[in-house]
Design a protein around this motif. Structure first.
Motif, PDB file in Angstrom:
ATOM      1  N   LEU A 102       0.821  -1.204   0.000  1.00 10.20           N
ATOM      2  CA  LEU A 102       0.000   0.000   0.000  1.00 10.20           C
ATOM      3  C   LEU A 102       0.859   1.260   0.000  1.00 10.20           C
ATOM      4  O   LEU A 102       0.603   2.219  -0.741  1.00 10.20           O
ATOM      5  N   GLU A 103       1.901   1.266   0.828  1.00 11.74           N
ATOM      6  CA  GLU A 103       2.759   2.441   0.922  1.00 11.74           C
ATOM      7  C   GLU A 103       3.617   2.605  -0.325  1.00 11.74           C
ATOM      8  O   GLU A 103       3.819   3.719  -0.819  1.00 11.74           O
ATOM      9  N   ASP A 104       4.115   1.498  -0.861  1.00 16.68           N
ATOM     10  CA  ASP A 104       4.995   1.552  -2.026  1.00 16.68           C
ATOM     11  C   ASP A 104       4.240   1.982  -3.280  1.00 16.68           C
ATOM     12  O   ASP A 104       4.768   2.734  -4.100  1.00 16.68           O
ATOM     13  N   SER A 105       3.007   1.523  -3.420  1.00 17.50           N
ATOM     14  CA  SER A 105       2.234   1.793  -4.641  1.00 17.50           C
ATOM     15  C   SER A 105       1.382   3.056  -4.558  1.00 17.50           C
ATOM     16  O   SER A 105       0.829   3.490  -5.569  1.00 17.50           O
ATOM     17  N   TYR A 106       1.255   3.633  -3.360  1.00 16.12           N
ATOM     18  CA  TYR A 106       0.347   4.764  -3.127  1.00 16.12           C
ATOM     19  C   TYR A 106      -1.090   4.390  -3.495  1.00 16.12           C
ATOM     20  O   TYR A 106      -1.845   5.217  -4.042  1.00 16.12           O
ATOM     21  N   ALA A 107      -1.481   3.166  -3.228  1.00 17.54           N
ATOM     22  CA  ALA A 107      -2.814   2.689  -3.610  1.00 17.54           C
ATOM     23  C   ALA A 107      -3.902   3.540  -2.966  1.00 17.54           C
ATOM     24  O   ALA A 107      -3.822   3.884  -1.779  1.00 17.54           O
ATOM     25  N   ARG A 108      -4.936   3.833  -3.738  1.00 14.60           N
ATOM     26  CA  ARG A 108      -6.071   4.604  -3.239  1.00 14.60           C
ATOM     27  C   ARG A 108      -7.192   3.695  -2.738  1.00 14.60           C
ATOM     28  O   ARG A 108      -8.098   4.137  -2.038  1.00 14.60           O
ATOM     29  N   ALA A 109      -7.169   2.437  -3.140  1.00 16.22           N
ATOM     30  CA  ALA A 109      -8.196   1.495  -2.713  1.00 16.22           C
ATOM     31  C   ALA A 109      -7.594   0.099  -2.680  1.00 16.22           C
ATOM     32  O   ALA A 109      -6.596  -0.182  -3.349  1.00 16.22           O
ATOM     33  N   VAL A 110      -8.203  -0.773  -1.877  1.00 16.28           N
ATOM     34  CA  VAL A 110      -7.787  -2.167  -1.808  1.00 16.28           C
ATOM     35  C   VAL A 110      -9.038  -3.026  -1.835  1.00 16.28           C
ATOM     36  O   VAL A 110     -10.017  -2.742  -1.139  1.00 16.28           O
ATOM     37  N   VAL A 111      -9.015  -4.046  -2.667  1.00 21.94           N
ATOM     38  CA  VAL A 111     -10.125  -4.989  -2.774  1.00 21.94           C
ATOM     39  C   VAL A 111      -9.684  -6.291  -2.132  1.00 21.94           C
ATOM     40  O   VAL A 111      -8.652  -6.861  -2.517  1.00 21.94           O
ATOM     41  N   ALA A 112     -10.439  -6.771  -1.140  1.00 21.55           N
ATOM     42  CA  ALA A 112     -10.041  -7.953  -0.377  1.00 21.55           C
ATOM     43  C   ALA A 112     -11.198  -8.943  -0.285  1.00 21.55           C
ATOM     44  O   ALA A 112     -12.368  -8.550  -0.294  1.00 21.55           O
ATOM     45  N   ASP A 113     -10.850 -10.211  -0.180  1.00 23.02           N
ATOM     46  CA  ASP A 113     -11.876 -11.231   0.019  1.00 23.02           C
ATOM     47  C   ASP A 113     -11.961 -11.590   1.502  1.00 23.02           C
ATOM     48  O   ASP A 113     -11.220 -11.059   2.345  1.00 23.02           O
ATOM     49  N   GLU A 114     -12.848 -12.499   1.832  1.00 21.49           N
ATOM     50  CA  GLU A 114     -13.112 -12.831   3.230  1.00 21.49           C
ATOM     51  C   GLU A 114     -11.862 -13.323   3.950  1.00 21.49           C
ATOM     52  O   GLU A 114     -11.613 -12.979   5.107  1.00 21.49           O
ATOM     53  N   GLY A 115     -11.056 -14.133   3.253  1.00 19.55           N
ATOM     54  CA  GLY A 115      -9.878 -14.703   3.901  1.00 19.55           C
ATOM     55  C   GLY A 115      -8.809 -13.678   4.222  1.00 19.55           C
ATOM     56  O   GLY A 115      -8.131 -13.765   5.248  1.00 19.55           O
ATOM     57  N   SER A 116      -8.632 -12.689   3.350  1.00 17.33           N
ATOM     58  CA  SER A 116      -7.550 -11.716   3.537  1.00 17.33           C
ATOM     59  C   SER A 116      -7.997 -10.442   4.236  1.00 17.33           C
ATOM     60  O   SER A 116      -7.156  -9.653   4.676  1.00 17.33           O
ATOM     61  N   LEU A 117      -9.296 -10.221   4.366  1.00 17.06           N
ATOM     62  CA  LEU A 117      -9.802  -8.949   4.879  1.00 17.06           C
ATOM     63  C   LEU A 117      -9.268  -8.573   6.263  1.00 17.06           C
ATOM     64  O   LEU A 117      -8.884  -7.411   6.477  1.00 17.06           O
ATOM     65  N   PRO A 118      -9.209  -9.482   7.246  1.00 17.01           N
ATOM     66  CA  PRO A 118      -8.676  -9.080   8.555  1.00 17.01           C
ATOM     67  C   PRO A 118      -7.246  -8.552   8.481  1.00 17.01           C
ATOM     68  O   PRO A 118      -6.907  -7.563   9.144  1.00 17.01           O
ATOM     69  N   ARG A 119      -6.395  -9.183   7.669  1.00 11.43           N
ATOM     70  CA  ARG A 119      -5.007  -8.742   7.555  1.00 11.43           C
ATOM     71  C   ARG A 119      -4.909  -7.444   6.768  1.00 11.43           C
ATOM     72  O   ARG A 119      -4.081  -6.575   7.060  1.00 11.43           O
ATOM     73  N   VAL A 120      -5.774  -7.289   5.777  1.00 10.67           N
ATOM     74  CA  VAL A 120      -5.815  -6.032   5.023  1.00 10.67           C
ATOM     75  C   VAL A 120      -6.282  -4.898   5.925  1.00 10.67           C
ATOM     76  O   VAL A 120      -5.720  -3.797   5.908  1.00 10.67           O
ATOM     77  N   ALA A 121      -7.320  -5.145   6.724  1.00  7.71           N
ATOM     78  CA  ALA A 121      -7.833  -4.120   7.632  1.00  7.71           C
ATOM     79  C   ALA A 121      -6.751  -3.661   8.605  1.00  7.71           C
ATOM     80  O   ALA A 121      -6.623  -2.468   8.908  1.00  7.71           O
ATOM     81  N   GLU A 122      -5.953  -4.608   9.089  1.00  7.11           N
ATOM     82  CA  GLU A 122      -4.857  -4.255   9.997  1.00  7.11           C
ATOM     83  C   GLU A 122      -3.819  -3.402   9.288  1.00  7.11           C
ATOM     84  O   GLU A 122      -3.268  -2.458   9.855  1.00  7.11           O
ATOM     85  N   ALA A 123      -3.558  -3.722   8.009  1.00 10.67           N
ATOM     86  CA  ALA A 123      -2.569  -2.961   7.248  1.00 10.67           C
ATOM     87  C   ALA A 123      -3.035  -1.544   6.960  1.00 10.67           C
ATOM     88  O   ALA A 123      -2.234  -0.607   6.928  1.00 10.67           O
ATOM     89  N   VAL A 124      -4.350  -1.374   6.770  1.00  5.42           N
ATOM     90  CA  VAL A 124      -4.908  -0.067   6.419  1.00  5.42           C
ATOM     91  C   VAL A 124      -5.145   0.797   7.657  1.00  5.42           C
ATOM     92  O   VAL A 124      -5.281   2.010   7.562  1.00  5.42           O
ATOM     93  N   GLN A 125      -5.165   0.178   8.826  1.00  9.08           N
ATOM     94  CA  GLN A 125      -5.502   0.871  10.078  1.00  9.08           C
ATOM     95  C   GLN A 125      -4.740   2.184  10.202  1.00  9.08           C
ATOM     96  O   GLN A 125      -3.514   2.240  10.054  1.00  9.08           O
ATOM     97  N   GLY A 126      -5.485   3.253  10.436  1.00 12.05           N
ATOM     98  CA  GLY A 126      -4.864   4.562  10.602  1.00 12.05           C
ATOM     99  C   GLY A 126      -4.897   5.426   9.356  1.00 12.05           C
ATOM    100  O   GLY A 126      -4.720   6.641   9.440  1.00 12.05           O
ATOM    101  N   SER A 127      -5.128   4.819   8.192  1.00  9.20           N
ATOM    102  CA  SER A 127      -5.188   5.595   6.952  1.00  9.20           C
ATOM    103  C   SER A 127      -6.604   6.110   6.723  1.00  9.20           C
ATOM    104  O   SER A 127      -7.578   5.384   6.903  1.00  9.20           O
TER     105      SER A 127
END
Length: 516
Positions: A102-127
């Motif tokens: 996310l930081e390297d790509s400057y991504a504006r959005a992330v699309v996640a499925d059920e399996g990856s969503l908890p880890r994605v949410a943790e990565a996005v926390q604070g943004s």
């Protein structure tokens, strides 16, 4: 060779199939259902409209953390259609790795499925600037972060959308490739790259037709899987079958028997695992007209066993994330088990010495390749781009020799990277983790051959007070598993007094490999 118009957007591969009258033809199948080209086109347009409604602009990145699914196809092509840049990554990583993407790509959005969503949410926390789009989500996570439901977005933004007026040389998508120090590199691909692979490898090696059905065990976030199960079938109006979850031998065999693919793509490790599956020889693989292997060299013995067991031929080849797909391959008309084959029409290869000079025939050299599917550059890796790209030529990092008949034979890596089960592994990254263990004074990690397949082995010098044991080996393996990706651990550990070294003290890994 294919000539594309100057203004081109790869998402129009779907428009072309509708114009050919394939609106009602099944484009995708899986255990959960099937979708026609018309249905897929509608969802791609809706997702593109949804991204625009969120304020996503041209060339802004959209991180895709998705297992193979309808959502992957919709998000990947939908982002490209509105001019954004999808960045698919492995959905089975840790939150800190997603934070890097996310930081390297400057991504504006992330699309996640059920399996990856908890880890994605943790990565996005604070943004406060990254939109999270979920295919499915848990209410527990929804209470913590604002989660947008993909299903709701598609419903709210139904309607056709013309493709963005992109140039054929505009940025289209990225794929991340592992680096020699373990840090992933963003590989930037352009709008014309996918068509080039379709008009070279898919056309001349696969000879893919509209009647074909593809099935790839390699996931869509891989360059190999993306070509196998999206680019190639959609280019000719064929159908693709995908498998969600871990591709176990039984799940693979069941998928083949149920959906009857004609083109099957996998990797040597899985071909071997299927052959060793109890009762495999009695399974019905008769629909397959051609098998393909890549990602790591295919041992000749596995090729022979597969042919004897199932009667079908495996075409081995070599490709890379940087070249997008396979550029040297065996074919049905020119095949040598154990070799990577000959250059695919549309690509040129050279074997060079470390000084850049051509090597004599039969001698090993560094492999360089030229073809118009090559990456534009590495994102945030200027020096790496300059060293890897020289004019039209790309330095692969592989060593090969070529025989009198023009077949290329793999001789290993020019660097110390290890490819295990089709995935790159940095020995340095494993060594850095192992040396943090209190028992380890020094360690060297290499790839070794076991039954023709590459496995990871660690040579360990212990600190005073520690002695070799099976318990310690297991402890070191678990130490790696808890800190790295699941496949980044040494399957074999040897305890040594010292390493073979150069006069300057550098560890000679090649001698460790030879002695393994």
């Amino acid at each position: 060779m294919l000539e594309l118009p100057e203004r081109y957007n790869i998402s129009t591969v779907l428009d072309r199939n509708l114009e050919r009258g394939l609106e009602n033809k099944v484009a995708l199948r899986c255990a959960e259902g099937k979708w026609t080209y018309g249905e897929l086109f509608a969802q791609v347009c809706a997702f593109a409209r949804a991204l625009k409604s969120l304020g996503i602009h041209r060339e802004e990145r959209i991180l895709l953390v998705l297992d193979d699914s309808l959502a992957f196809y919709v998000a990947f092509l939908g982002a490209i259609r509105m001019g954004a840049v999808p960045v698919p990554v492995n959905p089975f990583l840790r939150s800190e790795e997603y934070r890097f993407f996310l930081e390297d790509s400057y991504a504006r959005a992330v699309v996640a499925d059920e399996g990856s969503l908890p880890r994605v949410a943790e990565a996005v926390q604070g943004s406060k600037t990254i939109h999270i789009i979920a295919c499915e989500s848990s209410k527990a996570i929804e209470r913590e972060l604002e989660i947008l439901q993909m299903e709701n977005l598609l419903e709210a933004h139904r309607g056709d959308l013309p493709p963005a007026d992109t140039h054929r040389d505009d940025m289209a998508f990225w794929l991340y490739s592992s680096g020699s120090t373990g840090r992933p590199k963003g590989v930037v691909h352009l709008q014309h790259d996918i068509p080039y692979t379709c008009e070279t490898y898919a056309k001349h090696v696969l000879e893919i037709q509209e009647e074909d059905v593809t099935f790839s065990t390699s996931k869509l976030f891989h360059a190999y899987g993306l070509g196998n199960n999206l680019s190639f079938p959609f280019w000719v109006g064929a159908s693709a079958v995908f498998l969600k979850g871990r591709p176990t031998p039984d799940a693979i065999l069941g998928t083949i028997e149920r959906f009857r693919p004609t083109l099957f793509f996998s990797v040597p490790t899985l071909y071997n695992a299927i052959l060793n599956q109890p009762g495999a020889k009695n399974r019905d693989l008769s629909s397959i007209r051609l098998c393909v292997s890549a990602a790591e060299p295919l041992p000749a013995e596995i090729w022979r066993r597969w042919k004897e067991t199932f009667g079908s031929v495996i075409l081995d080849g070599i490709g890379s994330t940087e070249m997008l797909h396979i550029y040297i391959s065996n074919t049905t008309k020119a095949l040598r088990p154990g070799s990577s084959g000959r250059p695919v029409p549309g690509y040129e290869v050279e074997l060079r010495s470390p000084e850049g000079n051509p090597v004599p025939q039969g001698e090993a050299g560094d492999l360089w390749v030229k073809g118009d599917s090559a990456l534009a550059f590495y994102w945030h890796q200027h020096q790496k781009t300059k060293s890897s790209l020289q004019g039209e030529w790309f330095y692969t990092g592989d060593r090969y020799r070529v025989d009198e008949e023009g077949f290329y034979w793999y001789e290993g890596r020019s660097d110390d990277m290890i490819k295990v089960k089709g995935l790159w592994v940095s020995p340095i990254e494993i060594e850095n983790v192992l040396v943090e263990h209190p028992a380890v004074r020094e360690v060297a990690v290499v790839g070794i051959q076991v039954e023709g397949l590459t496995r990871i082995k660690a040579f360990v010098i212990l600190r005073e007070g520690y002695t070799p044991s099976e318990e310690l080996t297991l402890e070191l393996q678990n130490w790696c598993k808890s800190r790295l990706r699941p496949y980044q651990y040494p399957e074999f550990v040897s305890y040594v007094e010292d390493f073979p070294r150069t006069a300057t003290g550098k560890v000679q890994r090649f001698r460790l490999r030879e002695g393994a």
